[in-house]
Design a protein around this motif. Structure first.
Motif, short mmCIF file in Angstrom:
data_model
loop_
_atom_site.label_atom_id
_atom_site.label_comp_id
_atom_site.label_asym_id
_atom_site.label_seq_id
_atom_site.Cartn_x
_atom_site.Cartn_y
_atom_site.Cartn_z
N SER A 11 -5.19 -15.62 -36.80
CA SER A 11 -3.80 -16.01 -36.99
C SER A 11 -2.95 -14.82 -37.42
CB SER A 11 -3.70 -17.12 -38.03
OG SER A 11 -4.19 -16.67 -39.29
N GLY A 12 -1.67 -14.96 -37.20
CA GLY A 12 -0.74 -13.91 -37.59
C GLY A 12 0.68 -14.45 -37.59
N SER A 13 1.55 -13.73 -38.26
CA SER A 13 2.96 -14.11 -38.32
C SER A 13 3.71 -13.51 -37.14
CB SER A 13 3.57 -13.62 -39.63
OG SER A 13 2.93 -14.21 -40.73
N SER A 17 0.75 -7.80 -35.36
CA SER A 17 -0.27 -7.54 -34.34
C SER A 17 -1.59 -8.19 -34.76
CB SER A 17 -0.48 -6.04 -34.15
OG SER A 17 0.65 -5.43 -33.58
N ILE A 18 -2.31 -8.72 -33.81
CA ILE A 18 -3.63 -9.27 -34.09
C ILE A 18 -4.61 -8.72 -33.06
CG2 ILE A 18 -2.76 -11.42 -35.11
CD1 ILE A 18 -3.52 -12.81 -32.45
N THR A 19 -5.87 -8.71 -33.44
CA THR A 19 -6.92 -8.23 -32.53
C THR A 19 -8.05 -9.24 -32.49
OG1 THR A 19 -6.42 -5.90 -32.92
CG2 THR A 19 -8.61 -6.42 -32.09
N ILE A 20 -8.50 -9.55 -31.28
CA ILE A 20 -9.60 -10.47 -31.05
C ILE A 20 -10.79 -9.67 -30.53
CG2 ILE A 20 -10.39 -12.51 -29.80
CD1 ILE A 20 -7.37 -13.17 -29.36
N SER A 21 -11.94 -9.85 -31.14
CA SER A 21 -13.12 -9.11 -30.71
C SER A 21 -14.00 -9.96 -29.79
CB SER A 21 -13.94 -8.65 -31.91
OG SER A 21 -14.38 -9.78 -32.66
N GLU A 83 4.92 -18.22 -28.36
CA GLU A 83 4.33 -18.58 -27.06
C GLU A 83 2.92 -18.00 -26.88
OE1 GLU A 83 7.64 -16.50 -25.57
OE2 GLU A 83 6.45 -15.22 -24.25
N ASP A 84 2.51 -17.10 -27.77
CA ASP A 84 1.17 -16.53 -27.68
C ASP A 84 0.11 -17.45 -28.28
OD1 ASP A 84 2.53 -13.27 -28.58
OD2 ASP A 84 2.38 -14.23 -26.61
N GLU A 85 0.57 -18.50 -28.95
CA GLU A 85 -0.38 -19.45 -29.54
C GLU A 85 -1.13 -20.16 -28.43
OE1 GLU A 85 0.45 -21.32 -33.34
OE2 GLU A 85 0.24 -23.26 -32.34
N ALA A 86 -2.44 -19.94 -28.38
CA ALA A 86 -3.28 -20.43 -27.28
C ALA A 86 -4.73 -20.09 -27.59
CB ALA A 86 -2.87 -19.78 -25.96
N ASP A 87 -5.62 -20.51 -26.70
CA ASP A 87 -7.01 -20.09 -26.76
C ASP A 87 -7.19 -18.87 -25.87
OD1 ASP A 87 -8.06 -23.54 -26.73
OD2 ASP A 87 -7.81 -22.21 -28.44
N TYR A 88 -8.05 -17.94 -26.33
CA TYR A 88 -8.30 -16.72 -25.57
C TYR A 88 -9.80 -16.56 -25.34
CZ TYR A 88 -3.46 -15.49 -26.34
OH TYR A 88 -2.07 -15.49 -26.34
N PHE A 101 -18.80 -15.80 -20.11
CA PHE A 101 -17.58 -15.92 -20.91
C PHE A 101 -17.90 -15.83 -22.40
CE2 PHE A 101 -14.18 -16.83 -18.02
CZ PHE A 101 -14.77 -17.42 -16.92
N GLY A 102 -16.88 -15.53 -23.17
CA GLY A 102 -17.00 -15.55 -24.61
C GLY A 102 -16.85 -16.97 -25.14
N THR A 103 -17.09 -17.12 -26.43
CA THR A 103 -17.06 -18.44 -27.07
C THR A 103 -15.64 -18.96 -27.28
OG1 THR A 103 -17.25 -17.26 -29.18
CG2 THR A 103 -19.28 -18.19 -28.23
N GLY A 104 -14.66 -18.09 -27.16
CA GLY A 104 -13.27 -18.51 -27.28
C GLY A 104 -12.70 -18.33 -28.67
N THR A 105 -11.42 -17.96 -28.73
CA THR A 105 -10.72 -17.75 -30.00
C THR A 105 -9.39 -18.47 -29.97
OG1 THR A 105 -11.70 -15.56 -30.32
CG2 THR A 105 -9.66 -16.04 -31.52
N LYS A 106 -9.15 -19.27 -30.99
CA LYS A 106 -7.87 -19.96 -31.11
C LYS A 106 -6.90 -19.08 -31.89
CE LYS A 106 -5.63 -24.23 -32.69
NZ LYS A 106 -5.00 -24.45 -31.37
N VAL A 107 -5.81 -18.70 -31.26
CA VAL A 107 -4.79 -17.89 -31.92
C VAL A 107 -3.68 -18.80 -32.43
CG1 VAL A 107 -2.97 -16.19 -31.55
CG2 VAL A 107 -5.28 -15.78 -30.68
N THR A 108 -3.41 -18.68 -33.72
CA THR A 108 -2.35 -19.46 -34.36
C THR A 108 -1.25 -18.52 -34.82
OG1 THR A 108 -3.92 -21.13 -35.10
CG2 THR A 108 -1.79 -21.07 -36.20
N VAL A 109 -0.01 -18.87 -34.48
CA VAL A 109 1.15 -18.11 -34.94
C VAL A 109 1.73 -18.85 -36.14
CG1 VAL A 109 3.39 -17.15 -34.32
CG2 VAL A 109 1.56 -17.28 -32.61
N LEU A 110 1.66 -18.21 -37.29
CA LEU A 110 2.04 -18.87 -38.54
C LEU A 110 3.54 -19.11 -38.68
CD1 LEU A 110 -0.34 -16.80 -40.83
CD2 LEU A 110 -0.74 -19.11 -39.92
#
Lengths: 110, 120
Positions: A11-13, A17-21, A83-88, A101-110
């Motif tokens: 998550s991020g405001s 910037s956020i980073t997904i591994s 609008e970036d709030e989604a699964d990646y 595929f990867g296990t997936g990451t849920k991105v939350t915009v605070l």
């Protein structure tokens, strides 16, 4: 074949910037420069955001960037927007001539 | 531009065979691309099922290989998926997608997806 490992959530405001591994092995992520990233909004098909580790398809915002170090690939979203709030999901080619595929990451915009 | 559209029964009985077709429009299935199937169980992540080239060459997910057959019909510009001996665990949204032989793991575009439920 085992799914690549991603954090369940990040998550991020807005504006941050956020980073997904995306962690794999030398038989997939670490062995090839064939890592892609997908964005998926609820009820929608995945959308290609990054391919070949760091290439952006036409039409994808330059706020999205990709990189790789060893067996771990990363997707960075800069200037986070609502609008970036989604699964990646990441994906990689494997030494068995398959895709994973990867296990997936849920991105939350605070 | 290339568009993909999945079609097939939305309900399959346990132990039966799931059959789906992906129609390709706006481009030729005989282009230098691989054509893939990907599925997503409700509330879960993506799983790559397999892919086919227009020559008929295939690659399958080892965990599904014994039950999967992907075929291509160049005359109809479409490719198909058959998954045998299905169980409730095969309930998922099934997507078809175009892959790139020069850029493995790159899937673009995708079909809209079709939900297949395995239930009696």
């Amino acid at each position: 074949q085992s799914a690549l490992t991603q954090p369940a959530s990040v998550s991020g405001s807005p504006g941050q910037s956020i980073t997904i591994s995306c962690t794999g092995t030398s038989s997939d992520v670490g062995g090839y420069n064939y890592v892609s990233w997908y964005q998926q909004h609820p009820g929608k098909a995945p959308k290609l955001m990054i391919y070949d580790v760091s290439n952006r398809p036409s039409g994808v915002s330059n706020r999205f960037s990709g990189s790789k170090s060893g067996n771990t690939a990363s997707l960075t979203i800069s200037g986070l927007q609502a609008e970036d709030e989604a699964d990646y999901y990441c994906s990689s080619y494997t030494s068995s001539s398959t895709q994973v595929f990867g296990t997936g990451t849920k991105v939350t915009v605070l | 531009q290339v568009q993909l559209q999945e079609s097939g029964p939305g309900l399959v009985k346990p132990s039966g065979t799931l059959s789906l077709t992906c129609a390709v429009s706006g481009g030729s299935i005989s282009s230098s691309n691989w054509w893939s199937w990907v599925r997503q169980p409700p509330g879960k992540g993506l799983e790559w099922i397999g892919e086919i080239y227009h020559s008929g060459s295939t690659n399958y997910n080892p965990s599904l290989k014994s039950r999967v057959t992907i075929s291509v019909d160049k005359s109809k510009n479409q490719f198909s998926l058959k998954l045998s001996s299905v169980t409730a665990a095969d309930t998922a949204v099934y997507y078809c997608a175009r892959g790139y032989s020069s850029s493995w793991g790159r899937f673009d575009p995708w079909g809209q997806g079709t939900l297949v439920t395995v239930s009696s």
